[in-house]
Design a protein around this motif. Structure first.
Motif, PDB file in Angstrom:
ATOM      1  N   GLU B  11     109.904   7.985  88.695  1.00 53.19           N
ATOM      2  CA  GLU B  11     109.212   8.333  89.947  1.00 53.19           C
ATOM      3  C   GLU B  11     108.392   9.617  89.806  1.00 53.19           C
ATOM      4  OE1 GLU B  11     112.652   6.707  93.068  1.00 53.19           O
ATOM      5  OE2 GLU B  11     112.469   8.833  92.603  1.00 53.19           O
ATOM      6  N   ILE B  12     108.574  10.331  88.700  1.00 52.10           N
ATOM      7  CA  ILE B  12     107.853  11.602  88.528  1.00 52.10           C
ATOM      8  C   ILE B  12     106.354  11.302  88.432  1.00 52.10           C
ATOM      9  CG2 ILE B  12     107.539  13.602  87.031  1.00 52.10           C
ATOM     10  CD1 ILE B  12     110.477  13.385  86.234  1.00 52.10           C
ATOM     11  N   ALA B  13     105.591  11.912  89.339  1.00 50.62           N
ATOM     12  CA  ALA B  13     104.160  11.594  89.454  1.00 50.62           C
ATOM     13  C   ALA B  13     103.297  12.715  88.874  1.00 50.62           C
ATOM     14  CB  ALA B  13     103.801  11.366  90.913  1.00 50.62           C
ATOM     15  N   LEU B  14     102.294  12.303  88.116  1.00 58.83           N
ATOM     16  CA  LEU B  14     101.424  13.279  87.453  1.00 58.83           C
ATOM     17  C   LEU B  14     100.729  14.191  88.465  1.00 58.83           C
ATOM     18  CD1 LEU B  14     100.310  14.331  84.792  1.00 58.83           C
ATOM     19  CD2 LEU B  14      98.589  12.529  84.846  1.00 58.83           C
ATOM     20  N   ASP B  15     100.268  13.621  89.582  1.00 61.82           N
ATOM     21  CA  ASP B  15      99.624  14.429  90.628  1.00 61.82           C
ATOM     22  C   ASP B  15     100.504  15.608  91.014  1.00 61.82           C
ATOM     23  OD1 ASP B  15      98.123  12.115  90.623  1.00 61.82           O
ATOM     24  OD2 ASP B  15      98.008  11.963  92.802  1.00 61.82           O
ATOM     25  N   GLN B  16     101.764  15.279  91.278  1.00 61.28           N
ATOM     26  CA  GLN B  16     102.691  16.286  91.792  1.00 61.28           C
ATOM     27  C   GLN B  16     103.072  17.300  90.703  1.00 61.28           C
ATOM     28  OE1 GLN B  16     105.691  14.097  93.927  1.00 61.28           O
ATOM     29  NE2 GLN B  16     106.499  15.940  94.920  1.00 61.28           N
ATOM     30  N   VAL B  17     103.213  16.825  89.473  1.00 66.43           N
ATOM     31  CA  VAL B  17     103.559  17.718  88.364  1.00 66.43           C
ATOM     32  C   VAL B  17     102.422  18.718  88.123  1.00 66.43           C
ATOM     33  CG1 VAL B  17     103.936  17.820  85.860  1.00 66.43           C
ATOM     34  CG2 VAL B  17     105.155  16.130  87.231  1.00 66.43           C
ATOM     35  N   LEU B  18     101.192  18.218  88.076  1.00 70.14           N
ATOM     36  CA  LEU B  18     100.046  19.104  87.829  1.00 70.14           C
ATOM     37  C   LEU B  18      99.866  20.088  88.976  1.00 70.14           C
ATOM     38  CD1 LEU B  18      97.478  16.540  86.342  1.00 70.14           C
ATOM     39  CD2 LEU B  18      98.766  18.286  85.109  1.00 70.14           C
ATOM     40  N   SER B  19     100.022  19.589  90.179  1.00 71.57           N
ATOM     41  CA  SER B  19      99.883  20.451  91.345  1.00 71.57           C
ATOM     42  C   SER B  19     100.952  21.551  91.336  1.00 71.57           C
ATOM     43  CB  SER B  19      99.997  19.573  92.596  1.00 71.57           C
ATOM     44  OG  SER B  19      99.821  20.332  93.740  1.00 71.57           O
ATOM     45  N   THR B  55     112.339  30.517  96.980  1.00 73.22           N
ATOM     46  CA  THR B  55     113.046  29.275  97.304  1.00 73.22           C
ATOM     47  C   THR B  55     112.064  28.114  97.420  1.00 73.22           C
ATOM     48  OG1 THR B  55     114.722  30.528  98.491  1.00 73.22           O
ATOM     49  CG2 THR B  55     114.570  28.180  99.008  1.00 73.22           C
ATOM     50  N   HIS B  56     110.936  28.385  98.060  1.00 71.99           N
ATOM     51  CA  HIS B  56     109.889  27.359  98.192  1.00 71.99           C
ATOM     52  C   HIS B  56     109.400  26.897  96.830  1.00 71.99           C
ATOM     53  CE1 HIS B  56     106.076  25.436  99.199  1.00 71.99           C
ATOM     54  NE2 HIS B  56     105.485  26.288  98.388  1.00 71.99           N
ATOM     55  N   HIS B  57     109.120  27.851  95.931  1.00 71.83           N
ATOM     56  CA  HIS B  57     108.604  27.484  94.607  1.00 71.83           C
ATOM     57  C   HIS B  57     109.611  26.629  93.827  1.00 71.83           C
ATOM     58  CE1 HIS B  57     104.886  29.559  94.854  1.00 71.83           C
ATOM     59  NE2 HIS B  57     105.385  30.774  94.857  1.00 71.83           N
ATOM     60  N   PHE B  58     110.886  26.988  93.915  1.00 71.67           N
ATOM     61  CA  PHE B  58     111.915  26.192  93.223  1.00 71.67           C
ATOM     62  C   PHE B  58     111.995  24.785  93.823  1.00 71.67           C
ATOM     63  CE2 PHE B  58     113.329  30.305  91.602  1.00 71.67           C
ATOM     64  CZ  PHE B  58     113.790  29.970  90.337  1.00 71.67           C
ATOM     65  N   ARG B  59     111.841  24.685  95.133  1.00 74.10           N
ATOM     66  CA  ARG B  59     111.898  23.374  95.773  1.00 74.10           C
ATOM     67  C   ARG B  59     110.717  22.493  95.322  1.00 74.10           C
ATOM     68  NH1 ARG B  59     109.730  21.508 100.253  1.00 74.10           N
ATOM     69  NH2 ARG B  59     109.221  23.555 101.107  1.00 74.10           N
ATOM     70  N   VAL B  60     109.520  23.100  95.273  1.00 72.22           N
ATOM     71  CA  VAL B  60     108.336  22.347  94.830  1.00 72.22           C
ATOM     72  C   VAL B  60     108.548  21.818  93.410  1.00 72.22           C
ATOM     73  CG1 VAL B  60     105.879  22.544  94.213  1.00 72.22           C
ATOM     74  CG2 VAL B  60     106.714  23.536  96.348  1.00 72.22           C
ATOM     75  N   LEU B  61     109.123  22.664  92.550  1.00 72.66           N
ATOM     76  CA  LEU B  61     109.385  22.255  91.162  1.00 72.66           C
ATOM     77  C   LEU B  61     110.416  21.124  91.104  1.00 72.66           C
ATOM     78  CD1 LEU B  61     109.430  25.745  89.403  1.00 72.66           C
ATOM     79  CD2 LEU B  61     107.740  23.937  89.037  1.00 72.66           C
ATOM     80  N   ARG B  62     111.443  21.223  91.948  1.00 75.90           N
ATOM     81  CA  ARG B  62     112.473  20.170  91.966  1.00 75.90           C
ATOM     82  C   ARG B  62     111.884  18.852  92.484  1.00 75.90           C
ATOM     83  NH1 ARG B  62     115.225  18.827  96.283  1.00 75.90           N
ATOM     84  NH2 ARG B  62     115.202  20.909  97.212  1.00 75.90           N
ATOM     85  N   GLU B  63     111.134  18.924  93.570  1.00 78.12           N
ATOM     86  CA  GLU B  63     110.582  17.702  94.159  1.00 78.12           C
ATOM     87  C   GLU B  63     109.553  17.041  93.238  1.00 78.12           C
ATOM     88  OE1 GLU B  63     111.347  18.807  98.869  1.00 78.12           O
ATOM     89  OE2 GLU B  63     109.302  18.918  98.073  1.00 78.12           O
ATOM     90  N   ALA B  64     108.903  17.850  92.405  1.00 76.18           N
ATOM     91  CA  ALA B  64     107.937  17.292  91.444  1.00 76.18           C
ATOM     92  C   ALA B  64     108.646  16.673  90.240  1.00 76.18           C
ATOM     93  CB  ALA B  64     106.974  18.382  90.977  1.00 76.18           C
ATOM     94  N   GLY B  65     109.938  16.963  90.097  1.00 71.69           N
ATOM     95  CA  GLY B  65     110.686  16.419  88.963  1.00 71.69           C
ATOM     96  C   GLY B  65     110.683  17.318  87.742  1.00 71.69           C
ATOM     97  N   ILE B  66     110.237  18.567  87.923  1.00 67.43           N
ATOM     98  CA  ILE B  66     110.119  19.476  86.777  1.00 67.43           C
ATOM     99  C   ILE B  66     111.441  20.195  86.488  1.00 67.43           C
ATOM    100  CG2 ILE B  66     108.892  21.532  85.903  1.00 67.43           C
ATOM    101  CD1 ILE B  66     106.478  20.564  87.604  1.00 67.43           C
ATOM    102  N   ILE B  67     112.189  20.506  87.531  1.00 71.61           N
ATOM    103  CA  ILE B  67     113.495  21.137  87.330  1.00 71.61           C
ATOM    104  C   ILE B  67     114.570  20.357  88.105  1.00 71.61           C
ATOM    105  CG2 ILE B  67     112.487  23.449  87.072  1.00 71.61           C
ATOM    106  CD1 ILE B  67     113.644  24.132  89.873  1.00 71.61           C
ATOM    107  N   SER B  68     115.811  20.538  87.675  1.00 72.01           N
ATOM    108  CA  SER B  68     116.930  20.054  88.477  1.00 72.01           C
ATOM    109  C   SER B  68     117.632  21.271  89.073  1.00 72.01           C
ATOM    110  CB  SER B  68     117.890  19.222  87.635  1.00 72.01           C
ATOM    111  OG  SER B  68     118.424  20.020  86.608  1.00 72.01           O
ATOM    112  N   GLN B  69     118.171  21.066  90.235  1.00 73.50           N
ATOM    113  CA  GLN B  69     118.892  22.153  90.909  1.00 73.50           C
ATOM    114  C   GLN B  69     120.243  21.625  91.377  1.00 73.50           C
ATOM    115  OE1 GLN B  69     115.880  23.334  94.041  1.00 73.50           O
ATOM    116  NE2 GLN B  69     116.142  25.310  93.033  1.00 73.50           N
ATOM    117  N   ARG B  70     121.298  22.419  91.150  1.00 68.71           N
ATOM    118  CA  ARG B  70     122.593  22.019  91.688  1.00 68.71           C
ATOM    119  C   ARG B  70     123.371  23.264  92.111  1.00 68.71           C
ATOM    120  NH1 ARG B  70     126.523  22.697  87.758  1.00 68.71           N
ATOM    121  NH2 ARG B  70     125.687  23.101  85.702  1.00 68.71           N
TER     122      ARG B  70
END
Lengths: 116, 116
Positions: B11-19, B55-70
């Motif tokens: 589901e990781i999308a290039l649009d979202q990763v690049l953004s 917190t916002h930046h970490f969330r954007v990275l998680r939602e883009a599929g770049i990082i995992s958070q737990r």
């Protein structure tokens, strides 16, 4: 002859390049330029957007340093700055285009069209 | 234990990763995760932004599929999804990080700080 402003290669910024490439329509343009001959007029692109939206996307790509644009008569010819991009950010454009080449004409274009 | 939503690798999308990667602060986070050990708490990052912006930046990275958070207790631990990203978009993360590693701690951080 009018000319359009372009960033020098050293001025090309990663923020702006990534932001420009984050749009699927702009990646379609870049893919077509990468796969085609050197100079392509804007009108040669088959994009699912209006003329003014298309003009906007080409401008974003030019200002990011991804394409060059120049007038020939009343047409604007577009050229990918692939060598300069490869010098500035080695491997980046190839990595982005590799992904889109797999879905070109199917998912990417459909996804782009759905956003309109 | 609460858990946070993450996109599956497909589901990781290039649009979202690049953004997501177009932001210099987010690239600093990704660079630090790439260079550090596996699990890093948000608080371990030295970022020139407020807590809520961070917190916002970490969330954007998680939602883009770049990082995992737990969660571990009240802390959130972050992990780069580098292998999944390499599978999905070969070479992309390396190309982006290569550029920033050259300017890390100087231009990139300064540029990021100027934007605040």
């Amino acid at each position: 002859m009018r000319s359009l402003p372009h960033p020098d290669v050293q001025e090309i910024a990663l923020d702006q390049v990534l932001s420009a490439l984050a749009d699927p329509i702009r990646r379609v343009i870049v893919s077509q330029l990468a796969g085609g001959h050197d100079d392509q007029a804007c009108i040669a692109f088959d994009l699912p957007v209006t003329k003014s939206t298309s003009t906007h996307h080409f401008r974003v790509l030019r200002e990011a340093g991804i394409i060059s644009q120049r007038y020939r008569g009343t047409a604007i010819l577009n050229c990918l700055r692939d060598e300069e991009l490869a010098e500035r950010f080695p491997g980046l454009l190839d990595a982005v285009l590799a992904e889109d080449s797999e879905v070109q004409g199917t998912t990417a274009t459909a996804a782009a069209a759905r956003r309109l």
